[in-house]
Design a protein around this motif. Sequence first.
Motif, PDB file in Angstrom:
ATOM      1  N   ASP A 214       0.832  -1.176  -0.072  1.00 24.89           N
ATOM      2  CA  ASP A 214      -0.086   0.047   0.119  1.00 24.89           C
ATOM      3  C   ASP A 214       0.898   1.225   0.056  1.00 24.89           C
ATOM      4  N   LYS A 215       2.035   1.241   0.667  1.00 27.13           N
ATOM      5  CA  LYS A 215       2.692   2.452   0.665  1.00 27.13           C
ATOM      6  C   LYS A 215       3.424   2.771  -0.565  1.00 27.13           C
ATOM      7  N   CYS A 240      -5.320  -0.610  -3.391  1.00 23.52           N
ATOM      8  CA  CYS A 240      -4.585  -0.756  -1.997  1.00 23.52           C
ATOM      9  C   CYS A 240      -5.798  -1.463  -1.151  1.00 23.52           C
ATOM     10  N   SER A 243      -5.533   0.903   3.353  1.00 21.21           N
ATOM     11  CA  SER A 243      -5.031   2.199   3.433  1.00 21.21           C
ATOM     12  C   SER A 243      -6.122   3.196   3.324  1.00 21.21           C
TER      13      SER A 243
END
Length: 311
Positions: A214-215, A240, A243
Amino acid sequence: MLSFSVMRNTFFAAALSAAVFSAAGAHAADAGSALQAASAAEPVFSAVSEIKSPHGGKAVLFFDHTKRFDLNILAEYLKDCKGFEGVKCFCADVSGADKKTLTSFFEKSDSKACIYRAAPDADAPYMVFAREGKPAGVIGKDGSFASLTPVYLSYLAGKTDEARLAEMIDAAEKAENYKKIVPRMNLVLMLAKKGELGAAVHEMDKVNAAELDDKGKLLLGQTYLRLKAAERAYEVFSSCTDSTECILYSGIASYLKGDSDKALQILNGVKDRYEDKNKVNYYLKKIYESRGDSAHAEEIRLPENYNIGSE
């Protein structure tokens, strides 16, 4: 009422933040063959070969003591091993040096008991992990030793089961994958600065969002927004898994691609669980104003002179 172009520029300016990237890679090797090579290795400072034992958790680093990179990997490996009791860590030198040479090189080392002499191997450095004699995995020479070594050692120490091990490996690898964006970031930013947004987007399209956590997806999506590729940004943010930040930005991307109804639905849906309420309300207010919906816009109260950049 704000025009669409003014509104769009406001969002692009407010929604983006700088990102720092680094690069990493991964490589898979044959765990079975590596364990055979480990069993055939001979201890340098002991008459008994503990590396042959199939009991408990065992980690073996194959390295070349004549190479600085390998010695750096060795130092970090030994440091990681100290944090996991019950795991036997071995270090198999594959330089081809004789026992006398290795004895001289490592005689003052605090970890000399782990040093073994193995057959020459051009694939080093790499690590193999086993638990109760069964292969648990391998980190190849192009793999991420820093992020994966503690994951495998945790499993060998009995702190995680096989299901959790698989999850942690997947998470660690995905966390590293986003860093592959780096080799082309300078080119992307240069192209964008020159106004060649199409070419910049083409470069970003080479990044596989499915391989990112997700980052990484958040950073990739924000880059697409910066390149004014709102449709692509929306697809990335929407992929994602967990998030709220991605959800917020998917709402912003929805508006920028011309779907204000969807944008309002997303932002209203996330505002109760997004920590920064003012940030969500800021975007909601801007969207309502752009739609000429003064009634809803006036219902949203923000701190005096509030702006995203002043948080």
